[in-house]
Scaffold this motif. Structure first.
Motif, PDB file in Angstrom:
ATOM      1  N   VAL A 137      38.539  50.573  42.916  1.00  0.00           N
ATOM      2  CA  VAL A 137      39.507  50.520  44.023  1.00  0.00           C
ATOM      3  C   VAL A 137      40.938  50.801  43.567  1.00  0.00           C
ATOM      4  O   VAL A 137      41.828  50.942  44.389  1.00  0.00           O
ATOM      5  CB  VAL A 137      39.504  49.156  44.756  1.00  0.00           C
ATOM      6  N   ASP A 138      41.154  50.845  42.256  1.00  0.00           N
ATOM      7  CA  ASP A 138      42.541  50.913  41.809  1.00  0.00           C
ATOM      8  C   ASP A 138      42.754  51.917  40.684  1.00  0.00           C
ATOM      9  O   ASP A 138      43.324  52.995  40.891  1.00  0.00           O
ATOM     10  CB  ASP A 138      42.999  49.505  41.387  1.00  0.00           C
ATOM     11  N   SER A 139      42.249  51.598  39.471  1.00  0.00           N
ATOM     12  CA  SER A 139      42.676  52.411  38.329  1.00  0.00           C
ATOM     13  C   SER A 139      42.122  53.835  38.341  1.00  0.00           C
ATOM     14  O   SER A 139      42.714  54.726  37.746  1.00  0.00           O
ATOM     15  CB  SER A 139      42.344  51.705  37.019  1.00  0.00           C
ATOM     16  N   ALA A 185      41.132  40.741  44.297  1.00  0.00           N
ATOM     17  CA  ALA A 185      42.571  40.492  44.470  1.00  0.00           C
ATOM     18  C   ALA A 185      43.296  41.786  44.865  1.00  0.00           C
ATOM     19  O   ALA A 185      44.160  41.789  45.751  1.00  0.00           O
ATOM     20  CB  ALA A 185      43.177  39.924  43.182  1.00  0.00           C
ATOM     21  N   GLU A 186      42.917  42.901  44.228  1.00  0.00           N
ATOM     22  CA  GLU A 186      43.571  44.176  44.560  1.00  0.00           C
ATOM     23  C   GLU A 186      43.131  44.653  45.949  1.00  0.00           C
ATOM     24  O   GLU A 186      43.913  45.259  46.682  1.00  0.00           O
ATOM     25  CB  GLU A 186      43.259  45.252  43.514  1.00  0.00           C
ATOM     26  N   VAL A 187      41.885  44.369  46.312  1.00  0.00           N
ATOM     27  CA  VAL A 187      41.397  44.752  47.643  1.00  0.00           C
ATOM     28  C   VAL A 187      42.216  44.021  48.721  1.00  0.00           C
ATOM     29  O   VAL A 187      42.674  44.631  49.700  1.00  0.00           O
ATOM     30  CB  VAL A 187      39.890  44.433  47.777  1.00  0.00           C
ATOM     31  N   GLY A 248      52.947  41.452  44.294  1.00  0.00           N
ATOM     32  CA  GLY A 248      52.409  40.379  43.446  1.00  0.00           C
ATOM     33  C   GLY A 248      52.430  40.688  41.965  1.00  0.00           C
ATOM     34  O   GLY A 248      52.139  39.821  41.146  1.00  0.00           O
ATOM     35  N   HIS A 249      52.774  41.931  41.607  1.00  0.00           N
ATOM     36  CA  HIS A 249      52.661  42.347  40.210  1.00  0.00           C
ATOM     37  C   HIS A 249      53.861  41.950  39.353  1.00  0.00           C
ATOM     38  O   HIS A 249      53.715  41.763  38.153  1.00  0.00           O
ATOM     39  CB  HIS A 249      52.421  43.860  40.121  1.00  0.00           C
ATOM     40  N   THR A 250      55.059  41.868  39.956  1.00  0.00           N
ATOM     41  CA  THR A 250      56.220  41.455  39.155  1.00  0.00           C
ATOM     42  C   THR A 250      55.990  40.031  38.654  1.00  0.00           C
ATOM     43  O   THR A 250      56.155  39.740  37.467  1.00  0.00           O
ATOM     44  CB  THR A 250      57.500  41.529  40.012  1.00  0.00           C
ATOM     45  N   LEU A 265      43.029  37.042  33.827  1.00  0.00           N
ATOM     46  CA  LEU A 265      42.704  38.424  34.166  1.00  0.00           C
ATOM     47  C   LEU A 265      43.820  38.959  35.056  1.00  0.00           C
ATOM     48  O   LEU A 265      44.464  38.197  35.789  1.00  0.00           O
ATOM     49  CB  LEU A 265      41.369  38.500  34.906  1.00  0.00           C
ATOM     50  N   HIS A 266      44.020  40.289  34.984  1.00  0.00           N
ATOM     51  CA  HIS A 266      45.076  40.905  35.779  1.00  0.00           C
ATOM     52  C   HIS A 266      45.001  40.507  37.257  1.00  0.00           C
ATOM     53  O   HIS A 266      45.994  40.088  37.852  1.00  0.00           O
ATOM     54  CB  HIS A 266      44.993  42.423  35.608  1.00  0.00           C
ATOM     55  N   GLY A 267      43.807  40.600  37.841  1.00  0.00           N
ATOM     56  CA  GLY A 267      43.644  40.270  39.258  1.00  0.00           C
ATOM     57  C   GLY A 267      43.957  38.812  39.564  1.00  0.00           C
ATOM     58  O   GLY A 267      44.474  38.491  40.642  1.00  0.00           O
ATOM     59  N   ALA A 269      46.175  37.003  37.941  1.00  0.00           N
ATOM     60  CA  ALA A 269      47.636  36.907  37.903  1.00  0.00           C
ATOM     61  C   ALA A 269      48.248  37.524  39.160  1.00  0.00           C
ATOM     62  O   ALA A 269      49.229  37.005  39.710  1.00  0.00           O
ATOM     63  CB  ALA A 269      48.171  37.595  36.647  1.00  0.00           C
ATOM     64  N   VAL A 270      47.633  38.604  39.648  1.00  0.00           N
ATOM     65  CA  VAL A 270      48.119  39.238  40.875  1.00  0.00           C
ATOM     66  C   VAL A 270      47.942  38.306  42.073  1.00  0.00           C
ATOM     67  O   VAL A 270      48.801  38.232  42.959  1.00  0.00           O
ATOM     68  CB  VAL A 270      47.422  40.600  41.115  1.00  0.00           C
ATOM     69  N   ALA A 271      46.821  37.573  42.101  1.00  0.00           N
ATOM     70  CA  ALA A 271      46.582  36.636  43.203  1.00  0.00           C
ATOM     71  C   ALA A 271      47.682  35.576  43.246  1.00  0.00           C
ATOM     72  O   ALA A 271      48.346  35.383  44.273  1.00  0.00           O
ATOM     73  CB  ALA A 271      45.204  35.990  43.048  1.00  0.00           C
TER      74      ALA A 271
END
Ligand code: NAD
Ligand code: ZN
Length: 361
Positions: A137-139, A185-187, A248-250, A265-267, A269-271
């Motif tokens: 869905v992302d990279s 989380a990215e979805v 949410g990424h900053t 995990l990245h997701g 941290a994004v959550a």
């Protein structure tokens, strides 16, 4: 399937993302991109025993000769040494300019392989077969490729678009739960920044999604790719709207960097970072508390963290100022105006930011 049209792309100016079950053996989709009947498959030690033979034997049935480059698994290997392993193998096998590189794996394999494809012989064809939800869905969408440097994540790289993406949702059956949730989380992010109806749909289908129901999964992947493709096609090199993808990424990067690679995990941290962005948006009177409650519930239902780790606001701030998104000293925040609409703000008062940083841990 989703069509990605970018005006910087040469030749036919678009590429296709195919989404569905069991696409790994749909060699008919790959053949148009394999004119030399030869390909290099780049994967890692975890994915190779699961899916490499399946792909290689399906290709062999169509007389496509392949060899595999099997990398060590982990974000810590997304570096120069591992990139060189790919170049070594390509040179040893005397790969020529028409030999495509196929990335079979998650975002780490995809980013490394894409960068290798961008620079080997100044560019060879590149095909993505993403096997994590995050990669699907992302990279694998949008053309960012690259590696980490000891002084910063994703600091060396290139924009390089694939010829084709095959997102086989059947490969997600072996994905660890925690990785699946991180992808979700990215979805959720796509719904938040661009599509309130999709957010509603996710509220209604989260349990099926977590259960990896094929139809639900395929729809979530498709809608996510559509939204990302739409945003990227408006702004391939991230000057304006593409920045909204960093909701949410900053905050998330501050969590990842402070806790050390791999702890979160990245997701995840994004959550937690998205809840911080929502809290800040509420303090700036952009979004209602009903909306922030809904956001929190959806992340909780997905089994994702909604609070950051307990580190001091000062340490968060320090880490955020090191982020790539900082422009001329000001931190660029992606804030929410409502569910389905985000916008950029680089004038957030530090006082409010500190309030958010102490409230959301
Ligand atoms: P990852 O590639 O490390 O994969 C996560 C884990 O799952 C790994 O251990 C992997 O071997 C394993 N795995 C992969 N597929 C599997 C499967 N089907 N079954 C079982 N295990 C499987 O992590 P990721 O979350 O896919 O990607 C993260 C990377 O992507 C980061 O390096 C990040 O910087 C990058 N990224 C890039 C972009 C971009 O636009 N290029 C966007 C977002 C993230
Ligand atoms: Zn992300």
């Amino acid at each position: 399937s989703v069509e990605v049209a970018l005006d910087t792309l040469p030749e036919n100016r678009s590429y296709t993302i195919h989404i569905g079950q069991e696409l790994l053996t749909r060699i008919d989709l790959l053949l148009p991109h394999l004119p030399g009947k030869k390909a290099a498959i780049v994967t890692n030690t975890t994915i190779a025993p699961l899916y490499l033979e399946k792909l290689r034997s399906a290709l062999a049935e169509h007389q496509v000769e392949t060899f595999a480059v099997i990398l060590p698994d982990g974000e810590q290997y997304k570096n120069w040494e591992t990139l060189n392993l790919i170049f070594d193998a390509l040179l040893e096998h005397r790969c020529e300019r028409k030999t495509p590189l196929i990335a079979l794996g998650g975002g780490v394999v995809g980013d490394l392989t894409g960068f290798a494809a961008a620079s080997y012989l100044r560019g060879v064809p590149f095909i993505q077969i993403p096997t994590t939800l995050l990669a699907q869905v992302d990279s694998s969408v949008g053309g960012k490729t690259g590696i980490n440097h000891p002084l910063g994540k994703n600091m060396i790289g290139a924009f390089y678009q694939p010829r084709l993406v095959l997102a086989d949702s059947a490969t997600l059956t072996t994905l660890p739960d925690r990785e699946l949730r991180a992808g979700i989380a990215e979805v959720i992010k796509y719904g938040l920044i661009h599509d309130a109806d999709f957010f509603d749909w996710l509220e209604r289908h989260m349990q099926q999604l977590l259960a990896r129901d094929p139809e639900t999964m395929n729809y979530a992947i498709r809608r996510s790719c559509e939204i990302k493709a739409e945003i990227v096609s408006l702004d391939e090199r991230e000057s304006g709207v593409r920045a909204l993808l960093n909701l949410g990424h900053t905050f998330g990067h501050a969590i990842e960097n402070t806790m050390g690679y791999g702890a979160w995990l990245h997701g995840e941290a994004v959550a937690a970072g998205t809840l911080m962005a929502a809290d800040l948006s509420k303090r700036l009177q952009r979004i209602t508390s009903q909306d922030t409650d809904r956001i929190q519930h959806l992340f909780e239902n997905a089994g994702l963290p909604v609070k950051g780790p307990r580190i001091t606001p000062e340490r968060y701030l320090e880490s955020m100022q090191l982020d790539k998104k900082v422009k001329d000293g000001a931190i660029r925040f992606i804030l929410l105006d409502r569910i389905g609409k985000a916008s950029l703000d680089n004038t957030v008062p530090t006082l409010l930011l500190l309030e958010t940083l102490s409230a959301c841990v």
